[in-house]
Design a protein around this motif. Structure first.
Motif, short mmCIF file in Angstrom:
data_model
loop_
_atom_site.label_atom_id
_atom_site.label_comp_id
_atom_site.label_asym_id
_atom_site.label_seq_id
_atom_site.Cartn_x
_atom_site.Cartn_y
_atom_site.Cartn_z
N ASP A 1 5.93 -5.35 -6.86
CA ASP A 1 5.06 -4.96 -5.72
C ASP A 1 5.55 -5.31 -4.47
O ASP A 1 5.92 -6.26 -3.94
N TRP B 1 -2.17 0.80 8.81
CA TRP B 1 -2.53 0.42 7.30
C TRP B 1 -3.61 -0.29 6.56
O TRP B 1 -4.02 -0.43 5.59
N ASP C 1 -5.70 2.09 4.65
CA ASP C 1 -4.95 2.66 3.47
C ASP C 1 -5.26 1.74 2.55
O ASP C 1 -4.66 0.60 2.36
N THR D 1 -3.87 1.13 -0.55
CA THR D 1 -2.53 0.57 -1.19
C THR D 1 -1.82 -0.51 -0.12
O THR D 1 -1.11 -0.91 -0.38
N LYS D 2 -2.27 -0.14 1.08
CA LYS D 2 -1.13 -0.83 2.00
C LYS D 2 -1.90 -2.08 2.88
O LYS D 2 -1.19 -2.50 3.67
#
Ligand code: C2E
Ligand code: CA
Ligand code: CA
Ligand code: CA
Length: 272
Positions: A55, A106, A109, A111-112
């Motif tokens: 990850d 980020w 977002d 995923t970030k």
């Protein structure tokens, strides 16, 4: 006069003189580069491996200079000059501001939004009286979680161990910013600071990783750093991980964090 100026340098050999002139030229251009917005940040992923799953947990910010004629210039060619001339101070401030801006982007977002950014801090920059307040203001103003900002220091900065250094680091820790020791093991070796300073991470220099599969000395050094990490409860990240074999070897040794071409070269934020 020009003539006089030339004479003054005549003690030097011409090669050295040329080097000095190039440096002066470079520093002049670099001074303008900040205002001309020629600097940019590349980001390189940092990986956490658990049960064979990789990850991204963060990135390291790595500066580049997009020179109008020379193209993308590596920091190895201008960070030293920036340090010698003091330009590292405005440059380093720009890097911090830009990194915080990226964290803000980020945040939106899914995923970030938990990624952190590691920022390289040079000694001169750190020693400035206003270094703490710069970080503090950036975090408060932009309302970011302090633990998303990780500062990479070198050992040479830490072994000075003055009252000022200790206090500044303690204040950063209290703020919630996390600290990493870059190029661990390559500097002046003293482990004393490990027991005094609130550090989160050790970064194993790529020079120890490169030959880890074939050089038993490098293997032992990495093993030792991992064991120090376990004993002091620190995260240990290996830098310069280029192949699966390197990654697997490091995993088998108990390393969990990785950075290197295997997982991604440094690149602009938009490529993530
Ligand atoms: P560093 O902090 O040790 O950064 C790691 C360097 O290793 C980076 O070089 C990165 O691109 C490179 N690298 C990463 N993975 C691999 C790999 O798998 N193989 C190989 N061969 N190399 C890998 P880069 O970006 O050229 O930066 C060089 C140095 O410049 C950095 O070394 C750091 O000391 C300095 N630097 C970069 N950005 C900044 C900055 O914003 N501020 C300051 N003060 N220094 C910076
Ligand atoms: Ca670094
Ligand atoms: Ca490093
Ligand atoms: Ca380095």
């Amino acid at each position: 006069s020009k003539e006089k100026g030339r004479n003054r340098y005549s003690y030097f050999d011409p090669k050295l003189q040329q080097q000095i002139e190039e440096k002066v030229e470079l520093s002049k251009e670099l001074r303008k580069a900040i205002d001309k917005e020629e600097l940019l940040l590349y980001y390189q992923p940092q990986i956490f491996t658990k049960n064979s799953i990789n990850d991204i947990v963060g990135v390291e910010a790595l500066i580049r200079w997009n020179h109008p004629e020379k193209g993308i210039i590596s920091p190895n060619l201008f960070i030293n000059v920036a340090e010698e001339t003091g330009l590292i101070v405005p440059l380093g401030k720009w890097v911090l501001k830009e990194s915080v801006k990226q964290l803000k982007i980020w945040e939106t977002d899914a995923t970030k939004k938990n990624w952190r950014i590691s920022v390289n801090i040079s000694q001169k920059q750190f020693e400035r009286d206003n270094f703490f307040s710069l970080i503090n203001t950036l975090i408060k103003k932009n309302n970011i979680e302090a633990n998303k900002l990780r500062l990479e220091f070198t050992e040479n900065l830490l072994i000075k161990n003055t009252k000022e250094t200790l206090e500044k680091i303690q204040k950063l820790f209290n703020l919630g910013v996390t600290l990493s020791i870059d190029d661990f093991g390559t500097g002046y070796s003293s482990l004393a600071y490990l027991k005094q300073l609130p550090i989160h991470e050790l970064k194993i220099d790529q020079s120890f990783i490169r030959d880890i599969l074939i050089d038993s000395n490098d293997y032992s050094i990495v093993e030792t750093i991992l064991s120090i990490g376990r004993k002091f409860n620190l995260e240990v990240i290996a830098e310069g991980v280029e192949t699966n074999e390197h990654h697997q070897m490091l995993v088998s040794m108990g390393c969990s964090y990785f950075q290197g071409y295997l997982f991604g070269k440094p690149s602009i934020a938009e490529t993530f």
